[in-house]
Design an enzyme around this catalytic site. Structure first.
Site, PDB file in Angstrom:
ATOM      1  N   CYS A  82       0.842  -1.211   0.000  1.00 26.82           N
ATOM      2  CA  CYS A  82       0.000   0.000   0.000  1.00 26.82           C
ATOM      3  C   CYS A  82       0.868   1.248   0.000  1.00 26.82           C
ATOM      4  O   CYS A  82       1.984   1.252   0.521  1.00 26.82           O
ATOM      5  CB  CYS A  82      -0.868   0.058   1.262  1.00 26.82           C
ATOM      6  SG  CYS A  82      -1.890  -1.370   1.543  1.00 26.82           S
ATOM      7  N   ASP A  83       0.310   2.308  -0.552  1.00 26.19           N
ATOM      8  CA  ASP A  83       0.941   3.623  -0.431  1.00 26.19           C
ATOM      9  C   ASP A  83      -0.149   4.677  -0.504  1.00 26.19           C
ATOM     10  O   ASP A  83      -1.178   4.467  -1.165  1.00 26.19           O
ATOM     11  CB  ASP A  83       1.971   3.860  -1.533  1.00 26.19           C
ATOM     12  CG  ASP A  83       2.796   5.100  -1.257  1.00 26.19           C
ATOM     13  OD1 ASP A  83       3.595   5.078  -0.298  1.00 26.19           O
ATOM     14  OD2 ASP A  83       2.636   6.101  -1.968  1.00 26.19           O
TER      15      ASP A  83
END
Length: 198
Positions: free
Chosen positions: A74-75
């Site tokens: 994730c980012d």
């Protein structure tokens, strides 16, 4: 479709306690890895491309440690118009950011990647969520920062804590996107990968 006992290990490639708590809500076993990935944007890189690239990079980084696993990367970044809101890291930067977003809309983009390290199958998506901030006085900003100290949070606030008091309205399809792990999209990805939820 596989059953979970014969599926690869599920790994969340993130050091974020908020993401850990979100994934735990799906009531499926998982492990945690903390990827060391350079998050510097590439020259001229659009925000959507950046969060998608970094989510994939974090998943693939943890694949080195878990070569047979199904890995979630994730980012997330917040944007105000065309300006990217970073993690403030200092009290002064947090004051500056909250003063800037006072009374305005911030759009958060969250990149998510599900990578099967064994088969190299990859699913990616970028979700967004809008946050409309109240008009924040200097006193409100100072009180908030003294109580919560969100110096490692994009946009200088935590929606899952006292940061909710700074907000006038939320808008989007899945509020878990704002916390950093879009569970609706992740559930779709897990189902496609053979991990039925629930």
């Amino acid at each position: 479709m596989q059953n979970k006992s014969s599926s690869p290990l599920l790994v969340l490639s993130s050091s974020s306690p908020a993401r850990h708590a979100l994934l735990a809500r799906l009531q499926i076993p998982f492990s945690i890895a903390s990827p060391d990935v350079d998050e510097t944007p590439l020259p001229g890189e659009p925000v959507i491309a950046m969060v998608e690239r970094l989510a994939e990079a974090k998943a693939k980084k943890s694949a080195q440690q878990f070569p047979d696993a199904l890995i979630i990367g994730c980012d997330q970044v917040g944007t105000l118009d065309d300006h990217v809101l970073t993690k403030p890291l200092s009290y002064e930067n947090a004051v500056r950011q909250l003063s800037l977003i006072s009374g305005r809309r911030v759009r958060f983009f969250t990149g998510i990647c599900l990578f099967n390290a064994k088969t190299l199958q990859l699913q990616r998506s970028v979700e967004h969520y809008d946050v409309f901030f109240r008009r924040l006085s200097e006193g409100m900003i100072e009180n908030y920062l003294q109580k919560e100290k969100p110096l490692h949070c994009a946009g200088s606030f935590q929606i899952e804590g006292l940061g909710i008091s700074l907000i006038s309205r939320l808008q989007g399809d899945d509020y878990t996107t704002l916390i950093g792990l879009p569970l609706i999209r992740l559930t779709d990805m897990l189902n496609k990968a053979g991990w039925p939820v629930p």
